[in-house]
Design a protein around this motif. Structure first.
Motif, PDB file in Angstrom:
ATOM      1  N   VAL A 156       0.828  -1.210   0.000  1.00  0.00           N
ATOM      2  CA  VAL A 156       0.000   0.000   0.000  1.00  0.00           C
ATOM      3  C   VAL A 156       0.865   1.264   0.000  1.00  0.00           C
ATOM      4  O   VAL A 156       0.680   2.144  -0.869  1.00  0.00           O
ATOM      5  N   PRO A 157       1.824   1.430   0.934  1.00  0.00           N
ATOM      6  CA  PRO A 157       2.634   2.653   0.883  1.00  0.00           C
ATOM      7  C   PRO A 157       3.505   2.754  -0.361  1.00  0.00           C
ATOM      8  O   PRO A 157       3.731   3.857  -0.869  1.00  0.00           O
ATOM      9  N   VAL A 158       4.009   1.618  -0.875  1.00  0.00           N
ATOM     10  CA  VAL A 158       4.799   1.676  -2.101  1.00  0.00           C
ATOM     11  C   VAL A 158       3.930   2.121  -3.270  1.00  0.00           C
ATOM     12  O   VAL A 158       4.335   2.948  -4.105  1.00  0.00           O
ATOM     13  N   ALA A 159       2.701   1.586  -3.355  1.00  0.00           N
ATOM     14  CA  ALA A 159       1.786   1.982  -4.429  1.00  0.00           C
ATOM     15  C   ALA A 159       1.421   3.463  -4.322  1.00  0.00           C
ATOM     16  O   ALA A 159       1.359   4.173  -5.332  1.00  0.00           O
ATOM     17  N   LEU A 160       1.190   3.944  -3.104  1.00  0.00           N
ATOM     18  CA  LEU A 160       0.863   5.363  -2.919  1.00  0.00           C
ATOM     19  C   LEU A 160       2.041   6.254  -3.296  1.00  0.00           C
ATOM     20  O   LEU A 160       1.858   7.339  -3.864  1.00  0.00           O
ATOM     21  N   THR A 161       3.249   5.800  -3.001  1.00  0.00           N
ATOM     22  CA  THR A 161       4.431   6.563  -3.398  1.00  0.00           C
ATOM     23  C   THR A 161       4.547   6.613  -4.913  1.00  0.00           C
ATOM     24  O   THR A 161       4.863   7.660  -5.498  1.00  0.00           O
ATOM     25  N   GLY A 162       4.288   5.482  -5.569  1.00  0.00           N
ATOM     26  CA  GLY A 162       4.327   5.456  -7.018  1.00  0.00           C
ATOM     27  C   GLY A 162       3.285   6.374  -7.643  1.00  0.00           C
ATOM     28  O   GLY A 162       3.564   7.100  -8.610  1.00  0.00           O
ATOM     29  N   LEU A 163       2.074   6.366  -7.087  1.00  0.00           N
ATOM     30  CA  LEU A 163       1.020   7.244  -7.586  1.00  0.00           C
ATOM     31  C   LEU A 163       1.385   8.709  -7.366  1.00  0.00           C
ATOM     32  O   LEU A 163       1.138   9.568  -8.233  1.00  0.00           O
ATOM     33  N   SER A 164       1.985   9.005  -6.214  1.00  0.00           N
ATOM     34  CA  SER A 164       2.406  10.374  -5.923  1.00  0.00           C
ATOM     35  C   SER A 164       3.488  10.824  -6.893  1.00  0.00           C
ATOM     36  O   SER A 164       3.512  11.983  -7.329  1.00  0.00           O
ATOM     37  N   ALA A 165       4.413   9.912  -7.220  1.00  0.00           N
ATOM     38  CA  ALA A 165       5.469  10.245  -8.182  1.00  0.00           C
ATOM     39  C   ALA A 165       4.875  10.491  -9.566  1.00  0.00           C
ATOM     40  O   ALA A 165       5.338  11.363 -10.315  1.00  0.00           O
ATOM     41  N   TRP A 166       3.846   9.747  -9.903  1.00  0.00           N
ATOM     42  CA  TRP A 166       3.200   9.898 -11.204  1.00  0.00           C
ATOM     43  C   TRP A 166       2.551  11.269 -11.342  1.00  0.00           C
ATOM     44  O   TRP A 166       2.395  11.803 -12.441  1.00  0.00           O
ATOM     45  N   ALA A 167       2.176  11.851 -10.206  1.00  0.00           N
ATOM     46  CA  ALA A 167       1.533  13.174 -10.223  1.00  0.00           C
ATOM     47  C   ALA A 167       2.499  14.277 -10.596  1.00  0.00           C
ATOM     48  O   ALA A 167       2.080  15.415 -10.836  1.00  0.00           O
ATOM     49  N   VAL A 168       3.801  13.981 -10.622  1.00  0.00           N
ATOM     50  CA  VAL A 168       4.792  14.970 -11.030  1.00  0.00           C
ATOM     51  C   VAL A 168       4.873  14.953 -12.559  1.00  0.00           C
ATOM     52  O   VAL A 168       5.454  14.059 -13.159  1.00  0.00           O
ATOM     53  N   GLY A 169       4.255  15.923 -13.191  1.00  0.00           N
ATOM     54  CA  GLY A 169       4.307  16.015 -14.639  1.00  0.00           C
ATOM     55  C   GLY A 169       3.118  15.422 -15.359  1.00  0.00           C
ATOM     56  O   GLY A 169       2.988  15.582 -16.578  1.00  0.00           O
ATOM     57  N   ASN A 170       2.218  14.735 -14.629  1.00  0.00           N
ATOM     58  CA  ASN A 170       1.019  14.200 -15.257  1.00  0.00           C
ATOM     59  C   ASN A 170      -0.076  15.264 -15.242  1.00  0.00           C
ATOM     60  O   ASN A 170      -0.441  15.777 -14.175  1.00  0.00           O
ATOM     61  N   GLY A 171      -0.586  15.605 -16.419  1.00  0.00           N
ATOM     62  CA  GLY A 171      -1.510  16.729 -16.536  1.00  0.00           C
ATOM     63  C   GLY A 171      -2.731  16.632 -15.651  1.00  0.00           C
ATOM     64  O   GLY A 171      -3.037  17.562 -14.891  1.00  0.00           O
ATOM     65  N   TRP A 172      -3.465  15.505 -15.705  1.00  0.00           N
ATOM     66  CA  TRP A 172      -4.709  15.395 -14.949  1.00  0.00           C
ATOM     67  C   TRP A 172      -4.429  15.376 -13.448  1.00  0.00           C
ATOM     68  O   TRP A 172      -5.102  16.062 -12.678  1.00  0.00           O
ATOM     69  N   ALA A 189       3.866  10.892  -0.338  1.00  0.00           N
ATOM     70  CA  ALA A 189       5.074  10.112  -0.590  1.00  0.00           C
ATOM     71  C   ALA A 189       6.019  10.167   0.607  1.00  0.00           C
ATOM     72  O   ALA A 189       6.611   9.148   0.995  1.00  0.00           O
ATOM     73  N   GLY A 190       6.176  11.342   1.214  1.00  0.00           N
ATOM     74  CA  GLY A 190       7.042  11.461   2.389  1.00  0.00           C
ATOM     75  C   GLY A 190       6.568  10.597   3.537  1.00  0.00           C
ATOM     76  O   GLY A 190       7.373   9.932   4.206  1.00  0.00           O
ATOM     77  N   ALA A 191       5.257  10.576   3.773  1.00  0.00           N
ATOM     78  CA  ALA A 191       4.696   9.750   4.845  1.00  0.00           C
ATOM     79  C   ALA A 191       4.989   8.268   4.596  1.00  0.00           C
ATOM     80  O   ALA A 191       5.373   7.534   5.516  1.00  0.00           O
ATOM     81  N   CYS A 192       4.813   7.838   3.358  1.00  0.00           N
ATOM     82  CA  CYS A 192       5.036   6.427   3.029  1.00  0.00           C
ATOM     83  C   CYS A 192       6.510   6.052   3.163  1.00  0.00           C
ATOM     84  O   CYS A 192       6.848   4.981   3.675  1.00  0.00           O
ATOM     85  N   ILE A 193       7.399   6.931   2.718  1.00  0.00           N
ATOM     86  CA  ILE A 193       8.835   6.656   2.806  1.00  0.00           C
ATOM     87  C   ILE A 193       9.276   6.592   4.262  1.00  0.00           C
ATOM     88  O   ILE A 193      10.054   5.721   4.659  1.00  0.00           O
ATOM     89  N   GLY A 194       8.785   7.512   5.083  1.00  0.00           N
ATOM     90  CA  GLY A 194       9.137   7.482   6.499  1.00  0.00           C
ATOM     91  C   GLY A 194       8.666   6.218   7.180  1.00  0.00           C
ATOM     92  O   GLY A 194       9.399   5.590   7.951  1.00  0.00           O
ATOM     93  N   TYR A 195       7.431   5.820   6.895  1.00  0.00           N
ATOM     94  CA  TYR A 195       6.865   4.594   7.465  1.00  0.00           C
ATOM     95  C   TYR A 195       7.669   3.371   7.026  1.00  0.00           C
ATOM     96  O   TYR A 195       8.050   2.535   7.853  1.00  0.00           O
TER      97      TYR A 195
END
Length: 256
Positions: free
Chosen positions: A48-64, A204-210
């Motif tokens: 779950v935290p890895v997937a949330l981090t990946g989704l958060s990273a995808w938000a960098v540069g993704n238009g929608w 992403a920061g929360a997931c990485i810290g956890y």
């Protein structure tokens, strides 16, 4: 490089749960310590935290996704008009609680030394992961200053500390750990309110810290197999007052 980072996150989803279930030659001893100290974890706890981090990273540069994070920023941020500066200190409050509770006689799962080693391992892992992503994605901060917004280091530190607090004192009362997570969540919110981070940076920061703390608690008994991990701290604190013609005071002695 961004694709590589996302692939590494996906790889972690598959590999880390397998590592958690690994049983080396001394599996009975290691498994017993894991049961006592909470150093094992389940697939959802990692996926779950890895997937949330990946989704958060995808938000960098993704238009929608970028449009959504800008909308959230407008709703939660003060836009630079107001600042609440306590977010510079709140990430460290759960760590202070780990040591403060022990000093007050509330014993955690580990001794001062062992807890310090685990926290140092957590911090090193969190710092490496956070700065690797910062220099890879180079997302500009909402206030238009540096290009190191993703992920939030303050939030990562806060959730790493809160996870350590929870693991140390969950047998005493899980509410101690929940309090740490509340402080960590406040830190994340303030980073957005102060216009220093977007919502994806904070998630992403929360997931990485956890994950960093969970990894350190998993790794510790495998590296330091000879230590009495998971047993109450044998630390003792003693003090004695003194008085002389030059003045008066008190000496404090801590042994562990």
């Amino acid at each position: 490089m961004k694709i590589f980072c996302l692939a590494a996150l996906a790889f972690a989803v598959a590999v880390m749960p397998a590592l958690a279930c690994d049983t080396p030659a001394d599996s009975l001893g290691t498994t017993a310590r894991c049961a006592e100290t909470g150093c094992s974890f389940t697939v959802p706890e990692i996926a779950v935290p890895v997937a949330l981090t990946g989704l958060s990273a995808w938000a960098v540069g993704n238009g929608w996704l970028e449009k959504r994070k800008y909308d959230i920023q407008d709703a939660l941020s003060a836009g630079g008009r107001h600042h609440i500066r306590i977010d510079e200190f709140t990430p460290y409050l759960p760590l202070a609680a780990v040591y403060g509770l022990n000093v007050c006689g509330v014993r955690g799962r580990h001794s001062y030394l062992d807890a310090t080693i685990i926290i140092a391992m957590s911090y090193a892992t969190m710092t490496a992961g956070t700065y690797a992503l910062k220099y890879t994605f180079r997302e500009r901060r909402p206030d238009g200053t540096e290009r190191n917004s993703f992920p939030s280091g303050h939030t990562a530190t806060a959730f790493m500390a809160a996870t350590a607090l929870y693991n140390e004192f969950r047998d005493v009362s899980p509410w101690i750990g929940y309090g740490g997570y509340a402080v960590a969540a406040l830190t994340g919110y303030l980073r957005i309110y102060n216009n220093r981070h977007y919502i994806n940076d904070v998630v992403a920061g929360a997931c990485i810290g956890y994950l960093s703390a969970k990894f350190a608690y998993w790794l510790f008994p495998r590296i330091f197999k000879g230590r009495a991990a998971g047993h109450p701290s044998a630390t003792s604190i003693s003090g004695s007052p003194f008085c002389s013609p030059e003045g008066a005071g008190m000496s404090l002695s801590i042994s562990f």
